[in-house]
Scaffold this active site. Structure first.
Site, PDB file in Angstrom:
ATOM      1  N   ALA A   1     -45.389  21.925  88.017  1.00 49.66           N
ATOM      2  CA  ALA A   1     -44.538  21.632  86.960  1.00 49.66           C
ATOM      3  C   ALA A   1     -43.543  22.964  86.767  1.00 49.66           C
ATOM      4  O   ALA A   1     -43.858  23.869  86.956  1.00 49.66           O
ATOM      5  CB  ALA A   1     -45.166  21.401  85.663  1.00 49.66           C
ATOM      6  N   CYS A   2     -42.477  22.506  85.802  1.00 44.26           N
ATOM      7  CA  CYS A   2     -41.653  23.585  85.438  1.00 44.26           C
ATOM      8  C   CYS A   2     -40.800  23.469  84.195  1.00 44.26           C
ATOM      9  O   CYS A   2     -41.268  22.351  83.538  1.00 44.26           O
ATOM     10  CB  CYS A   2     -40.521  23.985  86.659  1.00 44.26           C
ATOM     11  SG  CYS A   2     -39.400  22.449  86.922  1.00 44.26           S
TER      12      CYS A   2
END
Lengths: 148, 500
Positions: B10-11
């Site tokens: 995830a970012c």
């Protein structure tokens, strides 16, 4: 790759920019002219804000700057070739020669977001990244991206 | 068998790095010949979602994310956490690092920052030995305590109007004689429990040869007449004796004894030398100072309790807070040991009417607050808990009911600051309330059920204890519930968006 997101007019050769700030300003103007954002300034600020969170520059001189600020009208991909290597605090500390700029609408439709995520994955493909780094020809670049 | 690796990426924007990191991990894992599945938690919503089965079968979990990914569904799995750029930069390096450095998530003794939560079973330390001793001592405390209480009830002699007129046994009647004898039985139990404790602490350190010297040493250290002191050294002296004996015996075991002596070393030579040694140490070095110190401490503690109405409540709240702080870790164990020490020492010194029950009772009241608080929150705020968290919460319910505070560990590991605050405040509430209402915990399990399974003296039989502990549980649940965001709702809505 869908034409709405990318076509060969989305390739921009930036001969002037020497810093990230200049690059963002120039590219934002170009993106606004293409009609993907309502305000070049706001998109430019969005790119900067995103960069503060963590660098978007990764390896082999490639960066993937993006913003989902309110000025974005529709999802788009812009390929920018920089004449001068630009300092980006990239993962391998190398200057950036190539930017994949993304415009992401705030309420982005899933279909478009999926395309953008495909591009991101494609960047990890070494053959692909070599092709887009080594070639400057508009048609070759466009063809490589259209194959995504 | 092929190694199975699962990962979550995830970012911040959920557009680019999430997928680049996923690609990097997939490539690196395939190059190593591993089976791999990567869940991408991007702006589109989670894709390629890891199923319970995926997680169950995985050998290793990697989280490569720049935003917080709730790791609770990976409880019990080897987990390695890094950021997305690390994976993008070098997926192979991340996998290798993960294989070398991953730690089992939510395990007892795991660390959240610098706080160790739960007891670290593999790491034997001070607390392991002391808790071992306490576990051997508890049956004696309960047996002696109950018998003493029965005798004690009879000792309050009442007049015809039911008023208590004096305390003591009328040994001229058969019943009075029996009760007097029972009272003595209780006293013997309390006299023996400290040497028993010391013996088993020493046993935990250095095995059988250490038991005898530690028991004898602790007995002397606790007998004011032998010491020619005003009081015995109590629990602290027993701990000290046990550790001196334990490590002294360990040392003796290292000596290369002549072959002919070897069979009698553990049954004769070591116990003889160690007993002689510890007796002299107690008589001439540690006995008197500790005895004087403990006498001061306990009369001070009792004086405060007698002269200040709020002191027991504050003490109870502090002990409760310590119990909730690290759920079986060093702070928790310190509170538990302190409570046990004060209880056994004052019980022996002053008898059940004047023993100081406050810290021991507060500690027991607080034990179940954290796990039951989490469970209660998950029942009230169903939408604020994911499916995995609900499963973990039902496990916490089971553990909490039998007084196992560790049930809340996975939640603290996943969300330390919020959970520690909630646990500490709730546990302090329970501890403070039992002190305020004057509950007296003799033995049993530290949960609301302790009122049935155990022996607790309380103003309103059965009810007071349950009410106090439940209040603490409610406080913890409320704090968790009100401070949690509606993340589950958000995730659900995102998932719906993804299906359009």
């Amino acid at each position: 790759m869908e034409k709405a997101i990318f076509d060969n007019t989305h390739i921009y050769y930036d001969h002037d920019s020497q810093t990230q700030v200049e690059a963002f300003a120039n590219v934002a103007k170009f993106v606004a002219e293409c009609g993907y954002v309502t305000s070049a300034d706001q998109y430019c600020q969005g790119l900067k804000d995103r960069e503060i969170e963590a660098t978007t520059g990764f390896k082999n001189g490639i960066a993937i700057p993006h913003s989902n600020d309110a000025s974005v009208i529709k999802p788009g991909l812009f390929l920018v070739k920089f004449n001068h290597g630009i300092e980006w605090q990239a993962l391998d500390k190398q200057p950036i020669k190539l930017g994949f700029f993304l415009t992401i609408p705030k309420d982005g439709a899933t279909k478009h977001l999926k395309l953008l995520s495909k591009i991101a994955r494609k960047l990890m493909d070494e053959d692909f990244s070599r092709t887009v780094i080594e070639n400057d020809d508009r048609d070759v670049l466009a063809k490589a991206i259209e194959e995504i | 068998m092929t190694k199975k690796i699962i990962a979550v990426t995830a970012c911040a924007a959920g557009i680019a790095h999430t997928y680049m990191a996923a690609e990097a991990i997939e490539k690196a894992a395939k190059a190593k010949g591993y089976e791999v599945k990567v869940e991408t938690d991007g702006a589109i919503g989670a894709e390629n979602i890891l199923t319970a089965e995926d997680i169950e079968n995985a050998d290793l979990v990697v989280i490569a994310a720049d935003i917080k990914i709730d790791p609770i569904r990976f409880t019990g799995k080897r987990l390695y956490t890094t950021d997305s750029n690390a994976a993008i930069n070098d997926g192979t390096a991340v996998l290798e690092k993960a294989e070398a450095e991953a730690t089992v998530f939510g395990k007892k003794g795991g660390k959240v920052g610098k706080i160790q939560i739960g007891s670290n079973k593999e790491k034997v330390n001070f607390f392991t030995h002391v808790m071992s001793g306490i576990s051997y001592m508890i049956p004696m405390v309960i047996a002696a305590g109950l018998i003493l209480t029965i005798a004690n009830l009879y000792a309050f002699q009442k007049d015809d109007l039911g008023r208590i007129v004096k305390w003591g046994f009328d040994t001229k009647t058969p019943m009075g004689m029996l009760m007097s004898n029972l009272f003595q039985v209780g006293q013997v139990g309390f006299k023996l429990m400290i040497p028993l404790f010391a013996g088993f602490v020493a046993n935990s350190i250095a095995d059988k040869p250490a038991i005898a010297p530690a028991m004898i040493g602790a007995y002397i250290a606790n007998d004011q007449e032998l010491l020619h002191a005003k009081a015995g050294g109590g629990f602290i002296s027993a701990i000290l004796v046990a550790f001196i004996v334990g490590y002294f015996v360990k040392l003796l075991k290292k000596i290369k004894w002549p072959k002919i002596l070897q069979p009698i070393v553990p049954i004769m030579i070591i116990p003889f030398i160690a007993t002689l040694f510890i007796s002299l140490v107690v008589f001439y070095v540690i006995g008197q100072p500790i005895a004087a110190g403990m006498d001061g401490l306990y009369s001070g503690l009792n004086w405060i309790n007698a002269n200040s109405a709020s002191a027991p409540i504050i003490l109870g709240a502090v002990i409760g807070a310590m119990i909730g702080f690290d759920l079986g870790g060093p702070v928790n164990k310190t509170a538990l040991i302190f409570g046990t020490a004060v209880f056994t020492d004052t019980m022996r010194k002053y008898g059940p009417t004047h023993a100081n029950f406050v810290p021991g009772t507060a500690a027991q009241a607080a034990i179940s607050v954290a796990p039951l608080g989490v469970w209660l929150a998950s029942v009230i705020w169903k939408r604020k808990f994911s499916k995995d968290e609900k499963t973990a919460a039902s496990a916490a319910l089971g553990m909490g009911l039998v007084g196992v505070t560790e049930g809340a560990i996975p939640f603290v590991a996943a969300d330390p600051i919020r959970m520690i605050i909630a646990n500490v405040v709730g546990s302090a509430t329970a501890g403070g309330l039992v002190a305020a209402t004057g509950c007296k915990f003799y033995g049993g399990i530290g949960s609301p059920l302790g009122t049935f399974i155990g022996y607790i003296e309380q103003p309103i039989p059965f009810v007071t204890w349950i009410a106090c502990v439940s209040a603490g549980i409610a406080v913890t649940a409320l704090i968790i519930g009100f401070t949690r965001t509606d993340r589950v709702i958000e995730a659900a809505e995102q998932a719906e968006l993804g299906n359009d």
